[in-house]
Design a protein around this motif. Structure first.
Motif, PDB file in Angstrom:
ATOM      1  N   UNK A 631       0.888  -1.322   0.048  1.00 43.20           N
ATOM      2  CA  UNK A 631      -0.061   0.001  -0.081  1.00 43.20           C
ATOM      3  C   UNK A 631       0.766   1.203  -0.216  1.00 43.20           C
ATOM      4  N   UNK A 632       0.406   2.146  -0.980  1.00 42.78           N
ATOM      5  CA  UNK A 632       1.222   3.405  -0.927  1.00 42.78           C
ATOM      6  C   UNK A 632       0.360   4.546  -0.419  1.00 42.78           C
ATOM      7  N   UNK A 633       1.117   5.438   0.361  1.00 43.42           N
ATOM      8  CA  UNK A 633       0.343   6.569   1.048  1.00 43.42           C
ATOM      9  C   UNK A 633       1.200   7.829   0.992  1.00 43.42           C
ATOM     10  N   UNK A 634       0.686   8.913   1.364  1.00 40.01           N
ATOM     11  CA  UNK A 634       1.360  10.188   1.501  1.00 40.01           C
ATOM     12  C   UNK A 634       1.560  10.894   3.005  1.00 40.01           C
ATOM     13  N   UNK A 635       2.813  11.039   3.277  1.00 40.10           N
ATOM     14  CA  UNK A 635       2.719  11.813   4.707  1.00 40.10           C
ATOM     15  C   UNK A 635       2.267  13.262   4.500  1.00 40.10           C
ATOM     16  N   UNK A 636       1.265  13.317   5.364  1.00 43.39           N
ATOM     17  CA  UNK A 636       0.361  14.992   5.155  1.00 43.39           C
ATOM     18  C   UNK A 636       0.763  15.887   6.466  1.00 43.39           C
ATOM     19  N   UNK A 637       1.326  15.025   7.445  1.00 43.73           N
ATOM     20  CA  UNK A 637       1.902  16.008   8.595  1.00 43.73           C
ATOM     21  C   UNK A 637       3.065  15.178   9.471  1.00 43.73           C
ATOM     22  N   UNK A 638       3.757  15.922   9.840  1.00 48.16           N
ATOM     23  CA  UNK A 638       5.039  15.682  10.757  1.00 48.16           C
ATOM     24  C   UNK A 638       4.925  16.193  11.985  1.00 48.16           C
ATOM     25  N   UNK A 639       4.804  15.485  13.136  1.00 51.80           N
ATOM     26  CA  UNK A 639       4.496  16.298  14.346  1.00 51.80           C
ATOM     27  C   UNK A 639       6.105  15.941  15.041  1.00 51.80           C
ATOM     28  N   UNK A 640       6.806  16.955  15.248  1.00 55.03           N
ATOM     29  CA  UNK A 640       8.251  16.488  15.877  1.00 55.03           C
ATOM     30  C   UNK A 640       8.093  16.618  17.147  1.00 55.03           C
ATOM     31  N   UNK A 641       7.173  17.253  17.851  1.00 54.56           N
ATOM     32  CA  UNK A 641       7.057  17.197  19.229  1.00 54.56           C
ATOM     33  C   UNK A 641       6.701  15.806  19.643  1.00 54.56           C
ATOM     34  N   UNK A 642       5.841  15.408  19.385  1.00 57.29           N
ATOM     35  CA  UNK A 642       5.160  13.892  19.806  1.00 57.29           C
ATOM     36  C   UNK A 642       5.928  12.878  18.904  1.00 57.29           C
ATOM     37  N   UNK A 643       6.952  13.208  17.980  1.00 53.91           N
ATOM     38  CA  UNK A 643       7.557  12.192  17.076  1.00 53.91           C
ATOM     39  C   UNK A 643       6.696  11.228  16.322  1.00 53.91           C
ATOM     40  N   UNK A 644       5.621  12.010  15.816  1.00 50.56           N
ATOM     41  CA  UNK A 644       4.801  11.145  14.895  1.00 50.56           C
ATOM     42  C   UNK A 644       4.534  11.679  13.680  1.00 50.56           C
ATOM     43  N   UNK A 645       3.981  10.855  12.791  1.00 49.87           N
ATOM     44  CA  UNK A 645       3.782  11.199  11.553  1.00 49.87           C
ATOM     45  C   UNK A 645       1.965  10.908  11.152  1.00 49.87           C
ATOM     46  N   UNK A 646       1.569  11.700  10.199  1.00 50.62           N
ATOM     47  CA  UNK A 646       0.137  11.550   9.808  1.00 50.62           C
ATOM     48  C   UNK A 646       0.260  11.008   8.331  1.00 50.62           C
ATOM     49  N   UNK A 647      -0.230   9.904   8.101  1.00 48.82           N
ATOM     50  CA  UNK A 647      -0.215   9.494   6.666  1.00 48.82           C
ATOM     51  C   UNK A 647      -1.421   8.966   6.160  1.00 48.82           C
ATOM     52  N   UNK A 648      -1.709   9.589   4.691  1.00 51.76           N
ATOM     53  CA  UNK A 648      -2.867   9.213   4.143  1.00 51.76           C
ATOM     54  C   UNK A 648      -2.518   8.204   3.203  1.00 51.76           C
ATOM     55  N   UNK A 649      -3.581   7.094   3.178  1.00 51.59           N
ATOM     56  CA  UNK A 649      -3.732   5.849   2.357  1.00 51.59           C
ATOM     57  C   UNK A 649      -5.113   5.916   1.705  1.00 51.59           C
ATOM     58  N   UNK A 650      -5.000   6.468   0.470  1.00 50.81           N
ATOM     59  CA  UNK A 650      -6.479   6.679  -0.330  1.00 50.81           C
ATOM     60  C   UNK A 650      -7.342   7.437   0.471  1.00 50.81           C
ATOM     61  N   UNK A 651      -8.308   6.886   1.144  1.00 51.33           N
ATOM     62  CA  UNK A 651      -9.258   7.617   1.996  1.00 51.33           C
ATOM     63  C   UNK A 651      -8.957   7.096   3.464  1.00 51.33           C
ATOM     64  N   UNK A 652      -7.917   6.678   3.813  1.00 49.88           N
ATOM     65  CA  UNK A 652      -7.686   6.317   5.273  1.00 49.88           C
ATOM     66  C   UNK A 652      -6.605   7.168   5.853  1.00 49.88           C
ATOM     67  N   UNK A 653      -6.649   7.781   6.847  1.00 48.34           N
ATOM     68  CA  UNK A 653      -5.611   8.670   7.759  1.00 48.34           C
ATOM     69  C   UNK A 653      -5.211   7.798   8.699  1.00 48.34           C
ATOM     70  N   UNK A 654      -3.949   7.775   8.777  1.00 47.89           N
ATOM     71  CA  UNK A 654      -3.324   6.834  10.184  1.00 47.89           C
ATOM     72  C   UNK A 654      -2.344   7.642  10.561  1.00 47.89           C
TER      73      UNK A 654
END
Length: 753
Positions: A631-654
């Motif tokens: 599965x291929x997704x796009x990183x839509x946000x980088x949270x440096x403070x919490x050391x986390x990434x938000x990634x969109x896979x088609x219509x799913x955000x994780x």
């Protein structure tokens, strides 16, 4: 745990709460943290420690230093969990749910009553809990027992984690090991560290072997040799797709592994190999199939299977036999009926080969439809679905990947799902659809079957009713599955299942130079470049690897966007290998720098930098998040403070912590194997003599057929010629075709196309 006496006089100790994790590496365990001590002073602490969560308390030991760039920092030399400080911290701990019988209200009452001495009272005078309003003798006893269990587990966990981390196991794996064994962790590992290989994903032979060596285990111990044998079998299944190995090959590979990983010279005589092999068989880890087994040809070498793979092939064969023996719910619809449906319902011209495929699928219990691009597989699926729905039959549509399922749904107008979702896979309970809870459909159509490995095929066939019609669709000329087995090939080779092989290319597809080139490669004629109304195919001939890499970047970032109007995100680079300048690793670094150099980022070094806007690919199935291998997704946000990434896979955000990004890699360039089941507006395919061992006809064919509108080859004549002329498949040791022939007598088969 205490560190008294281990540090010099210049070091000091602080009890701190983690306020943010600026950076943390799961490999080196080095991290940068913003912390706050009991007095409320906030500062930056740096050093090696297992990854903490924001809000947790630790006792850290170390000294102050002045960093040339980042200023004053506290350099950690040791760390251990600490009890929370302050009333709110104590309330948060007691009311977290980890202490049975204590909610937020009771926690506040306890802390209000005992204040700063709350932890001391719980540890040394728990009977005093009865002083707190609402806590009687029974409840106090329950809280005391739960607190003692919590303290014991807390100490065991930390001790176990440190033990593992000090032996070179990254924290995330150490945590996974502890989750599996819990309080038994140290005892299990001391008894037999090689158990980790079988029990915990992510632990291989080399890592377990290093732990065993540190613990003084002999290099010729039976546990080590048995573990090496099982590792070779598992590695051959994962890396080469084998279901079994001939015993002689298993022996030679095991000897090579032991010699490569031993610090002293050891001998592994064949008689000892046979003895250990028998022990593995008696424990149920392997299955031995002897030359005189039913269905084995004379002179066949002894085969050694991992038990789960042997069982998977047997179950698939038995289920196919059971389905084949059932009475079909549909009579042959006849040529006229199918022709009318195609022309009137679908508005297409009827083709004799398609008519035959549709009739075969509807009148057979199980059938295979196979063919290359442009040969009408999608039309056949649409026709079967249309016929079934008009007849009031229930149809299930499935494919191995999310992208393939989405394409199947778009082409048929009916809901399609991944096989895992169809079978209602649950990480905790496994496949919910099975023999006891089967799929309630009359017809099951599975597309892209070439991608299905033997383990998944087993689960699918277990869930199909004997009375259902099964239609398997795929391209037998594509690469086999990433996982073990060669399911589509073996099903066809068994000679017991009706097969329709589509060869005619239809007019619209024939106008695509992508389709023309794919079929030219398949026939060994070469590649066909040009512009067509349904697809363009180009080839940039370059000899030097660096020139190829540079041109790939230019094609993706400038030339194809300028000429065709593509965005770089529409263009997928497909390469045969992962390593090297022209592998996924080298190309992804170059493409990331060219496409997305200035976005916010997070990461620990140049090789593992994740930027907002980066394209990423999932490397393994994650059933909790419902994202799967490929599965291929796009990183839509980088949270440096919490050391986390938000990634969109088609219509799913994780949301993913940085520590879990080992499951992903950049996807500006992906391997051709990983591209199976996907389709992209444009693909760029670097092909070079650096890839020599990988250059085969089916590899190039698979890459070309991933393109929808534009495909470009980049590389020298010699590499392309090697790929086109090398028609040999990478041999896989499988036996599904034999297993099917054992189960189904030859007289029940239908004529092959």
């Amino acid at each position: 745990m205490t560190y008294a006496g281990l540090f010099g006089p210049s070091e000091e100790s602080r009890v701190v709460q983690i306020k943010s994790v600026r950076f943390h590496s799961n490999e080196s365990l080095f991290g940068v943290f913003t912390v706050e001590d009991e007095s409320g002073e906030s500062f930056v602490a740096v050093g090696v420690m297992p990854q903490p969560d924001v809000g947790e308390w630790y006792r850290i030991r170390g000294r102050w230093q002045e960093h040339q760039r980042f200023g004053r920092q506290f350099r950690i030399s040791a760390a251990e969990p600490a009890d929370p400080q302050g009333a709110e911290g104590l309330i948060a701990l007691l009311g977290s749910g980890r202490i049975k019988g204590v909610g937020k209200t009771t926690a506040r009452r306890i802390v209000d009553h005992f204040g700063d001495r709350t932890i001391e009272v719980l540890d040394t005078e728990p009977d005093r809990l009865m002083e707190v309003e609402g806590i009687g003798r029974t409840k106090a006893a329950a809280i005391r027992q739960s607190w003692e269990d919590f303290r014991s587990e807390q100490g065991q966990a930390w001790t176990s984690l440190l033990y593992l981390v000090k032996r070179g196991i990254p924290y995330n794996l150490a945590h996974k090991i502890y989750q599996h064994y819990e309080g038994r962790t140290l005892q299990v590992i001391k008894d037999n560290p090689y158990r980790l290989i079988e029990d915990v994903s992510g632990i291989g032979f080399v890592r377990a072997d290093a732990i065993a060596r540190q613990m003084g285990m002999e290099e010729d111990s039976p546990q080590r040799m048995e573990a090496a044998m099982v590792h070779v079998l598992q590695d051959s299944a994962e890396s080469s797709g084998h279901v079994y190995l001939p015993a002689s090959e298993l022996f030679s590979r095991t000897v090579q592994l032991l010699e490569r990983t031993s610090q002293s010279e050891i001998r592994f005589p064949e008689d000892r190999f046979e003895e250990l092999l028998t022990r593995l068989e008696q424990r149920g880890q392997v299955v031995l199939e002897h030359p005189d087994s039913p269905g084995s040809s004379a002179g066949t070498a002894l085969r050694v299977y991992l038990r789960r793979l042997y069982v998977a092939e047997r179950v698939v064969a038995q289920r196919i036999a059971a389905i084949s023996a059932s009475e079909s719910p549909i009579d042959d619809p006849g040529e006229d009926s199918v022709t009318t449906m195609i022309t009137e319902k679908l508005g297409l011209r009827a083709d004799p080969q398609q008519i035959k495929a549709i009739r075969t699928a509807l009148s057979s219990r199980i059938s295979i439809i196979t063919g290359g691009p442009g040969t009408g597989k999608t039309t056949i699926i649409r026709a079967i679905v249309t016929y079934a729905l008009e007849a009031g039959l229930e149809v299930n549509l499935a494919a191995p990947t999310g992208r393939a399922a989405k394409r199947l749904s778009e082409s048929t107008g009916q809901e399609a799902s991944t096989i895992h979702r169809l079978l209602q896979y649950n990480p905790a309970t496994g496949f919910m659809r099975n023999g006891d809870n089967p799929l309630l459909c009359d017809i099951l159509i599975v597309d892209e079957v070439s991608m299905v490995d033997i383990g998944l095929m087993r689960r699918l066939m277990e869930a199909v009713l004997d009375e259902a019609i099964v239609v398997l669709v795929g391209d037998h000329n594509q690469l086999p599955s990433v996982g073990p087995g060669a399911v589509l090939r073996d099903l066809i080779d068994s000679g017991r299942i009706p097969v329709v092989k589509l060869v005619r290319i239809f007019r619209q597809a024939a106008e695509s130079f992508i389709v023309k080139s794919a079929h030219a490669v398949l026939s060994g004629a070469g590649v066909r470049t040009g512009q067509g109304s349904s697809g363009d195919f180009g080839w940039v001939v370059l000899d030097e690897a660096q020139d190829v890499a540079d041109r790939v970047v230019r094609l993706v970032t400038k030339e194809l966007p300028n000429y065709y109007g593509f965005s770089p995100n529409d263009i997928q680079v497909l390469t045969p290998m992962n390593r090297g300048l022209l592998g996924t690793e080298g190309l992804n670094r170059s493409l990331q720098q060219a496409i997305n150099p200035n976005s916010p980022f997070i990461g620990d070094d140049d090789k593992n930098v994740w930027r907002q806007g980066d394209r990423v690919i999932q490397l393994k199935n994650n059933y909790d998040l419902e994202i799967f291998n490929g599965d291929i997704g796009i990183i839509v946000d980088v949270d440096k403070i919490r050391s986390r990434l938000h990634i969109r896979f088609d219509d799913k955000m994780i949301e993913r912590p940085l520590s879990d990004m080992g499951e992903m890699k950049l996807a500006y360039a992906i391997s051709i194997h990983k591209s199976q089941g996907s389709e992209f507006p444009a693909v760029v395919i670097p092909l070079h003599t650096q890839h020599w061992v990988m250059l085969r006809r089916n590899l190039l064919y698979t890459a070309i057929t991933r393109a929808r509108k534009v495909a470009f080859l980049v590389g020298p004549h010699r590499a392309v010629r090697r790929a086109v002329t090398n028609s040999s498949d990478v041999m896989r040791y499988t036996s599904l075709d034999e297993q099917i022939r054992r189960e189904i007598p030859p007289e029940v088969t239908l004529p092959d196309d």
